[in-house]
Design an enzyme around this catalytic site. Structure first.
Site, PDB file in Angstrom:
ATOM      1  N   PRO A  89      35.413  27.731 104.501  1.00  0.00           N
ATOM      2  CA  PRO A  89      34.441  26.681 104.198  1.00  0.00           C
ATOM      3  C   PRO A  89      33.012  27.139 104.525  1.00  0.00           C
ATOM      4  CG  PRO A  89      36.178  25.853 105.625  1.00  0.00           C
ATOM      5  CD  PRO A  89      36.382  27.317 105.508  1.00  0.00           C
ATOM      6  N   GLU A 116      40.719  26.781 110.960  1.00  0.00           N
ATOM      7  CA  GLU A 116      39.961  27.140 112.160  1.00  0.00           C
ATOM      8  C   GLU A 116      39.492  28.595 112.055  1.00  0.00           C
ATOM      9  OE1 GLU A 116      42.577  23.799 112.987  1.00  0.00           O
ATOM     10  OE2 GLU A 116      42.790  25.747 112.031  1.00  0.00           O
ATOM     11  N   ARG A 158      41.434  34.957  84.432  1.00  0.00           N
ATOM     12  CA  ARG A 158      41.288  34.512  83.039  1.00  0.00           C
ATOM     13  C   ARG A 158      40.150  35.263  82.346  1.00  0.00           C
ATOM     14  NH1 ARG A 158      37.175  30.911  82.200  1.00  0.00           N
ATOM     15  NH2 ARG A 158      38.094  30.009  80.336  1.00  0.00           N
ATOM     16  N   ASP A 173      32.130  29.141  78.148  1.00  0.00           N
ATOM     17  CA  ASP A 173      32.592  28.328  79.287  1.00  0.00           C
ATOM     18  C   ASP A 173      31.420  27.591  79.924  1.00  0.00           C
ATOM     19  OD1 ASP A 173      35.255  28.908  79.395  1.00  0.00           O
ATOM     20  OD2 ASP A 173      35.062  30.518  80.859  1.00  0.00           O
TER      21      ASP A 173
HETATM   22  N1  JBE Z   1      37.280  24.689 101.912  1.00  0.00           N
HETATM   23  C1  JBE Z   1      38.116  25.567 102.544  1.00  0.00           C
HETATM   24  N2  JBE Z   1      38.895  25.108 103.565  1.00  0.00           N
HETATM   25  C2  JBE Z   1      39.732  25.962 104.204  1.00  0.00           C
HETATM   26  C3  JBE Z   1      39.830  27.298 103.857  1.00  0.00           C
HETATM   27  C4  JBE Z   1      39.035  27.802 102.798  1.00  0.00           C
HETATM   28  C5  JBE Z   1      38.165  26.925 102.140  1.00  0.00           C
HETATM   29  N3  JBE Z   1      37.340  27.412 101.060  1.00  0.00           N
HETATM   30  O1  JBE Z   1      36.486  26.650 100.527  1.00  0.00           O
HETATM   31  O2  JBE Z   1      37.495  28.598 100.678  1.00  0.00           O
END
Ligand code: JBE
Length: 247
Positions: A89, A116, A158, A173
């Protein structure tokens, strides 16, 4: 292209055997190898995580199994190294442009961590011998990187020659580099020409390709303005003609 995926849930990647990607794998366009991180543990419980230093909730993935896994997949001293892609994230936003860049790579290795995270020394150490991309697929929290890898692998594969039946469908696209860079696609229609009293827009049946292209761009602009104002704001006004400005 070779793709290696390391995860404690290798079964998550069964979907990569179906549809387009399955065909591409069978044709040898892409070679996907899924690895179970626990194969590089040595204790009875096959432990891959532990409590975070400094305290806090959840668990962090231990560095040892990851170090051994990456050494096994990319033996130190290997001349050709992959890009290591770590979905997180906290990563840079994954975009179509990033998908295009990844599709040009001969070898990608994906490390699936728990939310985490993986002990930060793993990426630090890997950076010493291969490029590492920490990417995120959105501002929300998943339980781990597996779903993000499915998203990224689909977006990348793809684009590979021989995966999509009609290569043209990639160029227009949404978000595709070039004309569609900051536009989302407009509405699409197919037969029947009338369905539950709703007719397909006349222009699409006209055979006038210039008018059709203008209509499609107009609809893409409208949808972008409504659904993605932040992208619409990025459109270079000089690229808008009189018709576009009417939107
Ligand atoms: N949003 C995410 N949450 C956990 C792991 C990986 C994530 N992501 O966006 O790559």
């Amino acid at each position: 292209m070779r793709i290696d995926i390391v995860s404690i849930f290798p079964e998550y990647f069964a979907p990569l055997d179906v549809s387009l990607l399955g065909k591409a794998r069978r044709r040898g366009v892409v070679d996907v190898r899924v690895h179970d991180l626990r194969d590089w543990t040595h204790d009875r419980h096959r432990t891959v995580d532990d409590t975070p230093y400094g305290g806090g909730p959840g668990m962090v993935m231990k560095p040892e199994p990851w170090g051994e896994a990456l050494d096994a997949i990319v033996p130190p001293g290997t001349p050709a190294v992959p890009r290591l892609v770590v979905p997180t994230p906290s990563g840079r936003p994954f975009t179509q442009a990033q998908a295009v860049a990844f599709a040009a790579e001969p070898w990608l290795v994906f490390a699936c961590g728990r939310y985490e995270g993986i002990d930060s020394r793993v990426v630090e150490e890997a950076r010493q011998r291969m490029p590492v991309d920490e990417v995120g697929i959105g501002d929300y929290v998943l339980a781990g990187g597996e779903v993000a890898v499915l998203v990224i692998v689909e977006a990348v594969s793809r684009l590979l020659p021989g995966v999509l039946g009609n290569a043209d469908s990639v160029t227009d696209d949404s978000f595709a580099p070039g004309a569609m860079e900051t536009l989302v696609e407009g509405p699409v229609y197919t037969k029947p020409p009338v369905w539950r009293d709703r007719a397909v827009p006349e222009v699409l049946l006209s055979g006038d390709h210039g008018a059709i292209a203008r209509w499609r761009r107009d609809q893409a602009l409208r949808r972008t303005v409504v659904h993605r104002p932040e992208l619409a704001a990025k459109i270079d006004p000089d690229t808008l003609d009189a018709d576009d400005r009417r939107v």
